[in-house]
Design a protein around this motif. Structure first.
Motif, PDB file in Angstrom:
ATOM      1  N   LEU A  49      -5.648 -14.314   1.340  1.00  0.00           N
ATOM      2  CA  LEU A  49      -4.947 -14.801   2.523  1.00  0.00           C
ATOM      3  C   LEU A  49      -3.690 -13.983   2.803  1.00  0.00           C
ATOM      4  O   LEU A  49      -3.288 -13.811   3.953  1.00  0.00           O
ATOM      5  N   ALA A  50      -3.082 -13.455   1.771  1.00  0.00           N
ATOM      6  CA  ALA A  50      -1.883 -12.636   1.966  1.00  0.00           C
ATOM      7  C   ALA A  50      -2.222 -11.217   2.403  1.00  0.00           C
ATOM      8  O   ALA A  50      -1.614 -10.684   3.333  1.00  0.00           O
ATOM      9  N   TRP A  51      -3.223 -10.571   1.755  1.00  0.00           N
ATOM     10  CA  TRP A  51      -3.353  -9.122   1.854  1.00  0.00           C
ATOM     11  C   TRP A  51      -4.629  -8.607   2.504  1.00  0.00           C
ATOM     12  O   TRP A  51      -4.776  -7.406   2.686  1.00  0.00           O
ATOM     13  N   SER A  52      -5.556  -9.484   2.880  1.00  0.00           N
ATOM     14  CA  SER A  52      -6.784  -8.984   3.483  1.00  0.00           C
ATOM     15  C   SER A  52      -6.543  -8.522   4.919  1.00  0.00           C
ATOM     16  O   SER A  52      -5.957  -9.243   5.728  1.00  0.00           O
ATOM     17  N   ASP A  57      -6.447 -14.557   9.901  1.00  0.00           N
ATOM     18  CA  ASP A  57      -5.381 -15.484   9.547  1.00  0.00           C
ATOM     19  C   ASP A  57      -4.538 -15.013   8.365  1.00  0.00           C
ATOM     20  O   ASP A  57      -3.716 -15.761   7.844  1.00  0.00           O
ATOM     21  N   SER A  58      -4.703 -13.777   7.943  1.00  0.00           N
ATOM     22  CA  SER A  58      -3.947 -13.280   6.795  1.00  0.00           C
ATOM     23  C   SER A  58      -2.538 -12.854   7.198  1.00  0.00           C
ATOM     24  O   SER A  58      -2.241 -12.624   8.383  1.00  0.00           O
ATOM     25  N   ALA A  59      -1.670 -12.738   6.205  1.00  0.00           N
ATOM     26  CA  ALA A  59      -0.321 -12.231   6.460  1.00  0.00           C
ATOM     27  C   ALA A  59      -0.378 -10.797   6.973  1.00  0.00           C
ATOM     28  O   ALA A  59       0.425 -10.396   7.830  1.00  0.00           O
ATOM     29  N   VAL A  60      -1.325 -10.008   6.459  1.00  0.00           N
ATOM     30  CA  VAL A  60      -1.476  -8.628   6.925  1.00  0.00           C
ATOM     31  C   VAL A  60      -1.862  -8.594   8.404  1.00  0.00           C
ATOM     32  O   VAL A  60      -1.364  -7.749   9.175  1.00  0.00           O
TER      33      VAL A  60
END
Length: 300
Positions: A49-52, A57-60
């Motif tokens: 969820l952070a880096w994809s 919907d990811s932070a990236v």
């Protein structure tokens, strides 16, 4: 790579699952407790969820839409710091700012695998990233890709969780492996870069991590996933690399760095082994370079 055997000849348990685009195998003497399994799944989901860059919907994905300050989890700060260090060591060849170039080349969120007529160049770190301590402060929106070290980072995080339940384990994330200390070394096969049914050799690992990078993986049209920022095109000289280091994050990043930067230069910044780190590099011209890896046997 293969993971035969544990510390003793007793029966072992393989937990096999798919996550973040690869097949995982966690090998332990007995099945892991449910709370450890849940913790592993939760951490992998958090990292995804952070880096994809393959989910909206990811932070990236949010960084690709919006400049400004994007907080980084404390647990993820080492990954960002490592990317900054790799960027410096390789003089910009290993960079998280390669995401848009890969997407334009066809390795995008929809896996179209069709290169666009124009592939974006790769900006410099300081052009885009104003700060990276506690948050990524972006001067402009940017599509990041942490594939050069992110899988190794995830393997380390999983190994940390598994290690709370047992001191005897192997975490294998699609070939990026973390091995608990053992008295009987683990023999690991090195996959042939031109024929995945064969090995070019084996090494023996009694602790730490081994990671590989190869230009025969994620191949489409005239592209593969290891891109040279200086040309915005695939790296061509090196076919495959393997690195042994204390952590999978380090080994993963260095395996990519070896596509662009001589090992002797990289080793000058490391003191984990007498040589800095252990590696094998296979070049397209057929030459092989390697350090004095314990138990190394080459079949070339």
């Amino acid at each position: 790579m293969t993971t035969p055997g544990m510390n003793s000849p007793a029966a072992v348990h393989d937990w096999v699952f798919d996550a973040i685009g690869t097949r995982w195998t966690v090998t332990t003497p007995a099945p892991l407790p449910d709370d450890v399994v849940d913790a592993v799944r939760a951490e992998i989901d958090r990292i995804d969820l952070a880096w994809s860059r393959f989910r909206d919907d990811s932070a990236v994905a949010e960084m690709a839409r919006t400049a400004g300050r994007h907080p980084i989890a404390e647990s993820d700060q080492p990954l960002v710091d490592w990317y900054r260090r790799l960027y410096r060591l390789t003089r910009g060849a290993v960079t998280p700012l390669v995401g848009q170039t890969l997407a334009d080349a066809g390795y995008d969120a929809d896996y179209t695998l069709r290169p666009a007529a124009r592939v974006a160049g790769i900006p410099g770190w300081d052009e885009v990233i104003a700060g990276h301590d506690g948050a990524l402060e972006l001067r402009q929106p940017a599509l990041l890709d942490v594939g050069a070290a992110g899988k190794g980072f995830a393997a380390d995080r999983v190994a940390e969780i598994v290690g709370r339940a047992t001191d005897d384990f192997v975490v294998d994330a699609g070939g990026d492996m973390v091995v608990s200390p053992r008295t009987r070394g683990l023999r690991v096969a090195l996959e042939h870069p031109m024929d995945p049914t064969k090995a070019i050799g084996v090494v023996t690992l009694d602790a730490g991590a081994i990671c590989a990078s190869a230009s025969n993986r994620r191949v489409w049209a005239d592209w593969h996933h290891i891109v040279d920022p200086r040309t915005a095109s695939p790296a061509r000289e090196v076919l495959a690399t393997w690195v042994i280091a204390p952590s999978a994050m380090e080994a993963d990043g260095l395996a990519t760095a070896l596509f662009f930067t001589p090992a002797a230069f990289l080793r000058g910044d490391f003191d984990h082994h007498a040589e800095g780190f252990h590696h094998v590099t296979v070049r397209r011209n057929g030459s092989v370079e390697h350090t004095a890896i314990p138990g190394l046997e080459l079949f070339l």
